[in-house]
Motif scaffolding. Structure first.
Motif, short mmCIF file in Angstrom:
data_model
loop_
_atom_site.label_atom_id
_atom_site.label_comp_id
_atom_site.label_asym_id
_atom_site.label_seq_id
_atom_site.Cartn_x
_atom_site.Cartn_y
_atom_site.Cartn_z
N GLU A 472 16.55 4.37 -11.44
CA GLU A 472 17.01 2.99 -11.38
C GLU A 472 17.53 2.65 -12.77
O GLU A 472 16.76 2.45 -13.72
CB GLU A 472 15.87 2.05 -11.00
N TRP A 484 12.92 3.35 -14.05
CA TRP A 484 11.94 4.14 -13.30
C TRP A 484 12.71 5.09 -12.39
O TRP A 484 13.94 5.01 -12.30
CB TRP A 484 10.98 3.25 -12.52
N GLU A 486 12.80 6.86 -8.46
CA GLU A 486 12.30 6.91 -7.08
C GLU A 486 11.63 8.25 -6.79
O GLU A 486 10.78 8.34 -5.90
CB GLU A 486 13.45 6.67 -6.10
N TYR A 487 11.98 9.28 -7.52
CA TYR A 487 11.34 10.59 -7.38
C TYR A 487 9.82 10.50 -7.51
O TYR A 487 9.08 11.28 -6.93
CB TYR A 487 11.91 11.51 -8.46
N ASN A 488 9.37 9.51 -8.29
CA ASN A 488 7.93 9.37 -8.57
C ASN A 488 7.22 8.42 -7.61
O ASN A 488 6.06 8.05 -7.86
CB ASN A 488 7.74 8.89 -10.00
N GLU A 489 7.88 8.03 -6.55
CA GLU A 489 7.27 7.09 -5.62
C GLU A 489 5.96 7.63 -5.05
O GLU A 489 5.04 6.86 -4.75
CB GLU A 489 8.24 6.75 -4.50
N ASP A 490 5.84 8.96 -4.89
CA ASP A 490 4.61 9.53 -4.34
C ASP A 490 3.41 9.28 -5.24
O ASP A 490 2.26 9.30 -4.78
CB ASP A 490 4.78 11.03 -4.11
N VAL A 492 2.66 6.50 -6.68
CA VAL A 492 2.13 5.14 -6.51
C VAL A 492 0.88 5.18 -5.65
O VAL A 492 -0.13 4.50 -5.94
CB VAL A 492 3.21 4.22 -5.90
N GLU A 493 0.91 5.94 -4.57
CA GLU A 493 -0.27 6.03 -3.70
C GLU A 493 -1.44 6.67 -4.45
O GLU A 493 -2.59 6.26 -4.30
CB GLU A 493 0.07 6.84 -2.46
N GLU A 496 -2.73 3.89 -6.83
CA GLU A 496 -2.56 2.51 -6.35
C GLU A 496 -3.70 1.59 -6.77
O GLU A 496 -3.48 0.39 -6.98
CB GLU A 496 -2.40 2.49 -4.83
N SER A 511 8.85 -2.43 -10.74
CA SER A 511 8.43 -1.53 -9.67
C SER A 511 7.05 -0.97 -10.00
O SER A 511 6.76 -0.66 -11.18
CB SER A 511 9.42 -0.37 -9.53
N ILE A 513 6.23 1.84 -9.52
CA ILE A 513 6.47 3.21 -10.01
C ILE A 513 6.33 3.26 -11.53
O ILE A 513 5.90 4.29 -12.09
CB ILE A 513 7.86 3.69 -9.56
#
Length: 850
Positions: A472, A484, A486-490, A492-493, A496, A511, A513
């Motif tokens: 982004e 940030w 989006e590759y690192n979205e995993d 976040v879980e 969290e 974000s 992220i």
């Protein structure tokens, strides 16, 4: 005073005798400068610039500290001069979003020292502005010291009170330079030799810059203003038409200049929801509008006065008043005013104009000495509102080397003439961005807002890889910089439970992220693109001696070592914080931040370097990867034959080595408080450098991180950011940087700093954490104790590792001790906070030096 004959020599020539030029000349002579000459192409005091066609309304509150401070100084100066009418200012809200914005106005006003800012109920607004339709508004913001300056009278006051010599009807035709220094100003009435020249030409700034081959990024824009015929509701209001210009030469329509000099009899008003403002003119109402499409004027086509017209006033374009042409407003100025001020409906106008003033690409002034030409100073893109303050700042800077107001030193990072990126002088760019700033002038601009136009101007060599990883991109100084990925979205879980939600205004353009990238770096290894940061090569037999003279720390370091230091001005305040790496006996690499840092810091070093020292600003010549995290040594050792163990490559050391096939200068430093390196390579090797590290680190779960993670990590470690936490308004002792100062050495600013230390440091940086909230604090919000405003938030974010919301501020020393309870006001909420010892994260530096 004013004389007829143009002198053949002056110490200082000020070009432009409007609000800004007059203020500069006045303040220079007030500070003791002698032999100051001010010139203008038009008659005095009605020169044909914007100073006498402007309605003179002064709203002081701004999200910018320096804009607020200069506005307040100007209002006090001109009030004492008797040319300022202090009737107060009221900004009304016609939407819930605007009411929230007005709450921010109160908070900014408190932070920056404006007296008694207030939120008003609708009926409180109409008590002071009875012509406003109460049913149209939700409330208002009141600043009691706002008001209006009578332009012509103020200019005449400056001329009368200044010891400078003023010359009207004198056109500057050229500015002479020799070997990079100003030597003379050519006019149609003769040549004036000089040591210094100040450009205060505002609408003509681009043209005067071109005389010395400078592309100053300043765009003229038309702006609509009208004055209604007499209103029955204002019957009996005093009128002074004819007094202001009696006996004066006035280009164009005298009625415009006369009307603008009339003082209001009640608070000046703004309806920012519809990009409008208003004030009384005797028994008529003056109505101003930004509510139209941007009417940008080609800066090369700014004309001159004629008998029929004033140079900076164009003909009124009725369609921009009666039709909705602003891209973000659904009502025309006429419709919006008819609703807000019904008494003005269907009234004729006795005065109309499309007046011209200027905007820069970032909407801020242009102040300081140009790096290209010694002795050439600028005081540009400044309105009446701030003109007195900036005249004082520039005069102090020129005479004493310290930009300051009577209240103290000021932050120059956002106004410095050297702050602009190389592309900013392109005429198409500056006109488009100037038009965008005009469009936004009364808009509610979101935190971290990003433009859509002129993107992709500057991309690091890593841009293709970053785009594939879903970066982004935010723009800064023209650079496309990942916030940030989006590759690192995993992630976040995975994290969290450690990433609190940031709601509403604080959460805009953020974000989760960013928090995930932060936490991953603390546990693994990450790659950060530092290409926007810049290297400055300092070389030559006397390079070490030169750095010792300009750096506040002891620069007697051995080859292969790195030292953190600051540059100071003559007043002992921070011009820059730098990392200096000694690569060889006579070769040093100085690294500084991105944005405006290369232009400001690099040009300062070039200006002060002797002929025996070469200073080369390598903006974009090198690319850089920050490789950080506990697994960074493992990854780096895989791709280099160099020994990167702690014994052979300790903290704050440097090496030339190879990463795969790529030659790099590796610095063992970390801006996030983790084990790590900065890897500097020629830009053409950038893509290979990224791929080499990325491929070698896959089994280590290497990740890219953006600016959002960097900001929260550096705040946890208490690392300073120039232009945010430190600047020319503080010294390094106030900023908590005594380790960057060695008073046993000799350096610029030492005497002032030693005197400050001897007198006692009464303001200190302080790290705060919120007691019972995870909300991120925003800059510019007031910090209080016992109801008294002590300071304001310099920078704030949530610290994901320490699980606390962090804010940095400056407080009186008695409040800056750990354990002190304070409050922060942000977005209408009051948060309890506590002063903490810094750094919050890894105070023993165990992680960074292992």
């Amino acid at each position: 005073m004013s004389t007829d004959s143009v002198p053949s020599r002056a110490d200082t020539v000020v070009i432009g005798a409007g609000a800004v030029g007059c203020s500069i000349a006045y303040h220079l002579t007030e500070l003791g400068a002698e032999d100051v000459v001010a010139l203008d192409q038009g008659p005095l005091p009605v020169t044909g610039g914007s100073s006498t066609h402007a309605p003179g309304i002064m709203f002081q509150t701004s999200p910018s500290k320096i804009q607020t401070k200069t506005a307040h100084y100007t209002s006090r100066l001109l009030k004492d001069a008797g040319v300022y009418t202090e009737v107060g200012g009221i900004e009304v809200a016609r939407s819930e979003e605007r009411m929230d914005f007005l709450e921010r106005r109160v908070e900014w006003a408190k932070s920056y020292g404006l007296p008694d800012p207030q939120l008003l109920e609708p009926e409180e607004v109409t008590e002071q502005l009875p012509l406003v339709d109460e049913d149209e508004i939700l409330g208002g913001y009141y600043s009691p010291t706002d008001g209006q300056v009578a332009g012509t009278d103020a200019l005449q006051w400056y001329i009368n009170e200044s010891a400078a010599d003023f010359y009207g009807n004198t056109e500057v035709t050229d500015i002479e330079t020799t070997d990079g220094e100003v030597t003379a100003v050519e006019t149609d009435r003769g040549r004036i030799e000089c040591d210094r020249c100040v450009l205060a030409t505002n609408n003509w700034a681009y043209q005067t810059g071109q005389m010395v081959d400078l592309d100053l990024p300043i765009a003229p824009v038309e702006h609509q203003y009208v004055v209604t015929e007499s209103l029955a509701e204002l019957e009996g209001n005093a009128s002074s038409l004819g007094d202001a210009t009696a006996g004066l030469e006035v280009p164009g329509d005298r009625t415009i200049t006369e009307s603008m000099s009339q003082p209001p009899d009640r608070p000046v008003g703004r309806d920012q929801d519809h990009s409008l403002y208003f004030r009384t003119h005797g028994d008529g109402y003056g109505l101003g509008s930004y509510n139209h499409e941007s009417l940008v004027v080609d800066p090369e086509e700014m004309g001159k006065n004629t008998d029929e017209s004033q140079a900076s006033v164009h003909s009124f374009t009725e369609k921009h008043w009666t039709k909705a042409t602003h891209p973000n407003r659904d009502k025309s100025p006429q419709q919006a005013f008819d609703e807000l001020l019904p008494a003005t409906q269907d009234k004729e106008f006795q005065v109309t104009e499309n007046g011209i003033f200027v905007y820069t690409p970032d909407g801020m002034p242009v102040i300081g000495e140009t790096p290209e030409i010694d002795g050439l100073w600028t005081g540009l893109a400044i309105w009446w509102t701030h003109s007195g303050g900036y005249g004082r700042i520039l005069a102090e800077w020129m005479e004493n080397g310290v930009p300051r107001l009577p209240s103290g030193p000021v932050d120059t990072s956002a106004i410095h003439v050297a702050r602009f990126a190389p592309h900013a002088g392109n005429k198409e760019f500056l006109m488009d961005r100037g038009g965008k700033r005009y469009e936004q002038v009364y808009s509610i601009v979101e935190p971290r807002w990003q433009p859509d136009e002129h993107r992709g101007l500057r991309e690091s060599p890593f841009y293709p890889q970053q785009a594939e990883l879903g970066a982004e991109f935010f723009q800064s100084g023209g650079w496309e910089s990942p916030q940030w990925y989006e590759y690192n979205e995993d992630l976040v879980e995975e994290y969290e439970d450690q990433i609190p939600e940031q709601d509403e205004w604080q959460g805009i353009n953020r974000s989760p992220i960013e928090g995930a990238e932060h936490l991953h770096t603390r546990e693994n290894v990450s790659m950060y693109d530092m290409t926007t940061f810049s290297s400055i090569m300092v070389e030559g037999d006397d390079a070490g001696e030169f750095l010792q003279q300009v750096c506040s720390n002891d620069m007697e370091i051995s080859v292969g070592r790195v030292r953190y230091t600051t540059l100071l001005n003559e007043g002992g305040n921070v011009i820059a914080d730098l990392t200096v790496a000694r690569l060889d006996d006579d070769e040093y690499m100085v690294t500084t931040g991105g944005g405006n840092s290369p232009g400001i810091h690099g040009s300062w070093l070039q200006e002060h370097a002797p002929e025996t020292v070469s200073v080369t600003i390598e903006e974009s010549a090198k690319c850089t990867v920050g490789l950080w995290g506990p697994k960074s040594r493992m990854l780096l050792q895989r791709v280099t034959d160099a020994d990167v163990s702690n014994d052979d490559f300790p903290y704050f050391s440097c090496k030339r080595m190879y990463v795969g096939d790529v030659p790099v200068i590796a610095l063992r430093v970390s801006y996030v408080g983790e084990l790590g390196w900065e890897l500097w390579a020629p830009s053409e090797y950038g893509r290979k450098l990224w791929d080499t590290l990325w491929e070698a680190g896959q089994d280590l779960d290497v990740r890219p991180i953006g600016d959002g993670a960097l900001e929260s990590m550096r705040l946890e470690k208490g690392f300073r950011l120039w232009g945010t936490d430190i600047d020319t308004d503080v010294n390094p002792l106030e900023a908590g940087l005594p380790f960057a100062v060695d008073l046993e050495t000799e350096f610029i600013g030492k005497e002032a700093l030693a005197e400050a230390k001897e007198a006692g440091i009464d303001t200190e940086v302080a790290c705060l954490t919120l007691d019972d909230s995870t909300d991120a604090m925003l800059g510019g919000r007031p910090v209080l104790a016992d109801g008294e405003v002590l300071g304001y938030v310099q920078a704030g974010d949530f610290g994901y590792s320490v699980q606390e919301s962090i804010a940095y501020t400056y407080l009186p020393s008695e409040y800056a001790e750990a354990g002190t309870a304070v409050q922060i006001q942000c977005e209408g909420e009051t948060y309890d906070a506590t002063v903490r010892d810094e750094p919050l994260f890894d105070p023993g530096r165990d992680k960074i030096i292992r």
